[in-house]
Design an enzyme around this catalytic site. Structure first.
Site, PDB file in Angstrom:
ATOM      1  CD  GLU A 168      -2.722   1.407   0.133  1.00 20.74           C
ATOM      2  OE1 GLU A 168      -3.349   0.452  -0.337  1.00 20.74           O
ATOM      3  OE2 GLU A 168      -2.772   2.543  -0.366  1.00 20.74           O
TER       4      GLU A 168
ATOM      5  CB  THR B 138      -5.734  -0.266  -3.913  1.00 18.68           C
ATOM      6  OG1 THR B 138      -5.137   0.580  -2.950  1.00 18.68           O
ATOM      7  CG2 THR B 138      -5.391  -1.702  -3.568  1.00 18.68           C
TER       8      THR B 138
ATOM      9  CG  HIS C 221      -4.870   3.667   2.877  1.00 17.22           C
ATOM     10  ND1 HIS C 221      -5.595   4.832   3.034  1.00 17.22           N
ATOM     11  CD2 HIS C 221      -5.248   3.135   1.689  1.00 17.22           C
ATOM     12  CE1 HIS C 221      -6.380   4.976   1.976  1.00 17.22           C
ATOM     13  NE2 HIS C 221      -6.195   3.976   1.144  1.00 17.22           N
TER      14      HIS C 221
HETATM   15  C1  GP9 Z   1      -8.846  -0.825   0.479  1.00 16.36           C
HETATM   16  C2  GP9 Z   1      -7.462  -0.584   0.132  1.00 16.36           C
HETATM   17  C3  GP9 Z   1      -7.191   0.882  -0.175  1.00 16.36           C
HETATM   18  O1  GP9 Z   1      -9.216  -2.155   0.641  1.00 16.36           O
HETATM   19  O2  GP9 Z   1      -7.004  -1.459  -0.801  1.00 16.36           O
HETATM   20  O3  GP9 Z   1      -7.466   1.319  -1.445  1.00 16.36           O
HETATM   21  P1  GP9 Z   1      -6.878   2.730  -1.967  1.00 16.36           P
HETATM   22  O4  GP9 Z   1      -7.589   3.818  -1.232  1.00 16.36           O
HETATM   23  O5  GP9 Z   1      -5.414   2.748  -1.689  1.00 16.36           O
HETATM   24  O6  GP9 Z   1      -7.163   2.748  -3.435  1.00 16.36           O
HETATM   25 MN    MN Z   2      -3.710   1.694  -2.252  1.00 17.06          MN
END
Ligand code: GP9
Ligand code: MN
Length: 631
Positions: free
Chosen positions: A254, A298, A413
């Site tokens: 992430e 993501t 995140h």
């Molecule tokens: C949520 C995570 C975050 O499950 O994968 O997504 P993002 O906000 O980074 O696109």
């Molecule tokens: Mn992400």
């Protein structure tokens, strides 16, 4: 003294002025447009007006004053919600809402801690025009219920509205030729035609794309197929099938950008474990590798990995096209005897994953219900990475082998918060809390990876696996340029720097391989699918994919970003400017020219496949087009 007499359409005029001025203020205070000259400032100022004249002006069609006022109040509430929705979205994604994303209500519900970080009481000010209109309606004397609007007044009013619209479009066209035809940049659109008109435009584009699928037919694939075939990179014979039959573990990291690697923060190493892998004999580290995601973040990274196609330039393809036919990496591995799964401790509906994974033929999704998540082991968006990996290894061990399992981390995140006990290094000291905390969550994620490797070894899953790890997208947006410049020791972050900052790390760790090295070829996420499949000895020569095997000698140093920017070994193209990578300075556009066209072409082909759902006309076994009658 003669008493003041309110003009006939006071409420209408007050509504237009109040919403217009509010919108203009919101533009300047809540969004970061770079305005290059007085004309751009002027366009930004007038651009809400044409829409407001139309929207509020429709009230003139109502017969009674009461109905007219009701229309005006309703419109002001609706428009305030739209504008405020954009502000909240912008705080989070640094972008403007597009329709498909708006329907992801389930996503918004789960932003959780992020929402608290994003909203506050002052936000009521975004509704100030509604209050002004309500007060005006209450205190301005009524005209009497029978008063209705004369036809010629109405006509004159709408002629004026049209004139304002054309003035706006005309000025925008001189500032930004081809604005509406090229449309890939939402910020430019909003800047030039305004948020409200932009949404109308978006609705138009969206309906066009559903029509596209209905009208598409297999013959459209011929040109794309020719391009794909002509641009294939021959496999590297030494690497092809070298690790056939091994388990494949892909870890999507992430928000991990490359700039924190081999770097420290006020003397603290940020990624000690990943750094130790860089020169490890069993690891290929790609130091010039880039994410290619768009608004789907993501989910786009997942999509690109699985399909070697781009996400879309508006919305998230996981939402808009989850019903399409794909020929994903999981489908291919499944056909080759692999058990395929995703492990991610979030609700299955987030990013519409449950739907999309079915189309990607992913056999199993270990979502949050497979994990023990409680107050102690979660922070920020949910389960912390260390317990996530601990529990995932148990799930891994139960799977039939060989398996392909993709894991998606969560702790690093936005807004990058951690519990005290998980902070292994202090915060950074810039003006951006986001960047300051980012180093800490990256450090935590690095630690989680280290313990994951240990656990794999303990479970006996290490030696017979390939572990691929890469950053999904940027974590630090351009909103934090000042802090970034401070960290990187630069005067400012230029568009050239921003493009290179989209570099994310890629590790291909192959226990026992012994020939690991640092590879500085320019590549991107689109290249992952062929690279990985070839290592496992799976042929991709019939696949409709736009990436190329990173181990191939014919792999080209060229990576295209979703918005048309690109990076090669010699050039960076950003902000419609060609930069020389040797100096970082602007250079003659001629050098970038051939790539600009190819970048546009590849993006266009990818969009064509997705919008037309063209893979339903393609037989990936034979490489033949299926006749339209078949599907
Ligand atoms: C949520 C995570 C975050 O499950 O994968 O997504 P993002 O906000 O980074 O696109
Ligand atoms: Mn992400």
């Amino acid at each position: 003294m003669k008493s003041w007499k309110w003009p006939k359409h006071s409420i209408l005029i007050i509504a237009i002025l109040a919403t217009w001025i509010k919108t203009a203020i919101v533009y300047r205070t809540s969004f970061e447009f770079d305005l290059e000259n007085g004309m751009q400032k002027f366009i930004l100022f007038i651009n809400p007006l044409s829409f407001l004249l139309f929207a509020y002006g429709l009230s003139l069609f109502f017969k009674t004053e009461k109905a007219r006022n009701r229309w005006i109040i309703g419109t002001s509430i609706l428009l305030s919600i739209v504008l405020f929705g954009n502000v909240a979205f912008y705080r989070f994604f640094n972008d403007f809402i597009t329709l498909p994303v708006l329907f992801q209500t389930s996503n918004f519900g789960e932003l959780g801690t992020s929402v608290a970080e994003i909203l506050n009481l002052k936000d009521l000010l975004y509704f100030i025009d509604v209050f002004i209109i309500l007060i005006a309606v209450k205190y301005i004397p009524k005209l009497g219920s029978s008063y209705s609007v004369r036809k010629n007044v109405r006509r004159a009013y709408f002629v004026l509205a049209l004139a304002v619209l054309f003035l706006n479009l005309g000025l925008a066209e001189t500032e930004r030729p081809q604005l509406l035809t090229r449309s890939f940049d939402r910020e430019l659109l909003v800047k030039n035609i305004g948020t409200y008109n932009y949404h109308l435009y978006d609705i138009y584009i969206q309906s066009k794309s559903s029509a596209q699928r209905a009208l598409a037919d297999g013959s459209e694939l011929v040109e794309v197929d020719n391009y794909v075939q002509a641009n294939q990179a021959a496999v590297n014979e030494d690497m092809f099938g070298k690790y056939k039959g091994r388990n494949l573990i892909v870890i999507q990291l992430e928000s991990l950008q490359n700039f924190v690697l081999q770097n420290d923060m006020n003397g603290y190493e940020v990624t000690p474990f990943l750094n130790s892998l860089i020169h490890d004999k069993d690891t290929y580290y790609f130091s010039n590798f880039y994410h290619q995601t768009g608004l789907g973040k993501t989910s786009d990274a997942e999509f690109i990995l699985e399909n070697s196609l781009f996400g879309l330039d508006r919305g998230a393809v996981f939402f808009t096209h989850s019903g399409n036919t794909f020929n994903s990496m999981s489908e291919k591995l499944g056909k080759n005897g692999y058990y395929t799964s995703v492990m991610h401790a979030n609700n299955k509906s987030f990013w519409n994953r449950d739907m999309m994974y079915q189309s990607l033929k992913m056999q199993k999704f270990y979502d949050i219900t497979y994990y023990d998540v409680n107050d102690e082991n979660s922070v920020n968006w949910g389960l912390k990475d260390i317990p996530f990996f601990e529990q995932s290894v148990e799930l891994l061990a139960e799977q039939p082998q060989p398996f392909y399992t993709r894991m998606i981390t969560l702790t690093n995140h936005f807004p990058f918060t951690l519990d005290e006990e998980d902070k292994m290094i202090p915060e950074y000291n810039s003006n951006s809390g986001t960047l300051n905390r980012y180093f800490q969550t990256v450090r935590y994620m690095d630690e989680a990876l280290k313990s994951f490797f240990e656990e794999l070894k303990e479970k006996g899953l290490y030696d017979n696996s390939i572990i691929v790890m890469y950053g999904d997208h940027y974590g630090i947006s351009e909103n934090h340029n000042k802090a970034m410049a401070m960290y990187l020791g630069k005067d400012e972050i230029t568009p050239y720097d921003t493009a290179l900052l989209q570099s994310v790390p890629l590790f291909i760790h192959i226990p026992g391989s012994g020939d690991g090295k640092v590879i500085d070829k320019v590549g991107g996420q689109m290249d992952l699918r062929p690279t990985i499949l070839h290592l496992l000895g799976i042929d991709t020569s019939n696949d409709m994919q736009l990436g190329a095997d990173l181990f191939s000698d014919e792999h080209e140093d060229f990576v295209i970003f979703r918005d048309g920017r690109f990076v090669t070994d010699k050039y960076v193209y950003a902000d419609e400017t060609c930069f020389d990578r040797a100096t970082g300075e602007e250079t003659d556009i001629q050098g970038c020219k051939p790539y600009i066209e190819r970048a546009q072409k590849e993006l266009e082909y990818s969009d064509k496949i997705i919008n037309g759902d063209l893979l339903r006309f393609y037989d990936e076994e034979t490489g033949n087009l299926l006749s339209d009658a078949v599907k």
